[in-house]
Design an enzyme around this catalytic site. Structure first.
Site, mmCIF file in Angstrom:
data_model
loop_
_atom_site.group_PDB
_atom_site.id
_atom_site.type_symbol
_atom_site.label_atom_id
_atom_site.label_comp_id
_atom_site.label_asym_id
_atom_site.label_seq_id
_atom_site.Cartn_x
_atom_site.Cartn_y
_atom_site.Cartn_z
ATOM 1 C CB CYS A 73 -2.147 0.861 -4.304
ATOM 2 S SG CYS A 73 -1.422 2.385 -4.973
ATOM 3 C CG HIS A 161 -2.971 2.410 0.400
ATOM 4 N ND1 HIS A 161 -2.157 1.299 0.349
ATOM 5 C CD2 HIS A 161 -2.567 3.229 -0.592
ATOM 6 C CE1 HIS A 161 -1.276 1.458 -0.623
ATOM 7 N NE2 HIS A 161 -1.507 2.608 -1.206
ATOM 8 C CD GLU A 163 -3.246 -0.563 3.204
ATOM 9 O OE1 GLU A 163 -2.216 -0.246 2.588
ATOM 10 O OE2 GLU A 163 -4.344 -0.748 2.641
#
Length: 182
Positions: A73, A161, A163
């Site tokens: 990002c 993202h 994660e």
């Protein structure tokens, strides 16, 4: 064992990046973005997301360390901005579930996700034009550059993202980055 440093750019998901790598058995350390580049001793760096390109500390200098860098990002936007790409406001601001089309299936970071994957992404700001030497490796209906790579320099980035639980193949992206670092 591969050592990865996660550079903390004050993002709300940064701890999840560290945790995802740790849960994969990686030797991972969270490092403040004001850390002098000469103190970085890692096989690879993850530039975390964050709220503002005005608070990126020494991130531009980390791009010159001659180790692979994976920008997430804001991390991808830092890479683009510092290397004369174009970053600007996105048409869709908040977080959303997005279908991303992988445009380069031989890319070492995201190619294995081809032909498409579902991700969790914010598009408040986004890369509009990749820097010279980079290739756009993914796009979506709402963002023309969802991922980019410069394999010669070992610089990679994704707008989304990997994660977070909402991203379908996030762990695979981290595994691919580990392969790049090894």
């Amino acid at each position: 064992m591969t050592q990865i440093d996660v550079i903390d750019n004050h993002g709300q998901f940064t701890h999840l990046e560290q945790r995802a790598l740790r849960d994969m058995g990686v030797d991972v350390e969270m490092v403040d973005n004001e850390t002098p580049p000469e103190e970085i001793d890692a096989d690879g760096i993850v530039l975390s997301g964050g709220p503002s390109i005005d608070r990126i500390g020494n991130c531009p200098e980390y791009l010159e360390l001659d180790i692979p860098v994976f920008g997430i990002c804001l991390g991808m936007q830092i890479i683009a901005h510092e290397l004369d790409g174009v970053v600007g406001s996105g048409d869709y601001g908040g977080y959303a579930d997005v279908t991303v089309e992988i445009t380069e299936d031989d890319d070492p970071l995201v190619g294995s996700l081809a032909p498409e994957t579902r991700v969790w992404a914010s598009h408040a700001d986004e890369v509009k034009t990749v820097p010279d030497g980079f290739e756009r490796t993914a796009k979506s209906d709402i963002c023309g550059v969802e991922a980019m790579s410069n394999t010669d320099r070992g610089l990679y980035g994704v707008q989304w993202h990997p994660e977070v639980a909402h991203t379908e193949q996030g762990e695979e992206v981290f595994e691919n980055f580990l392969d790049i670092c090894e």
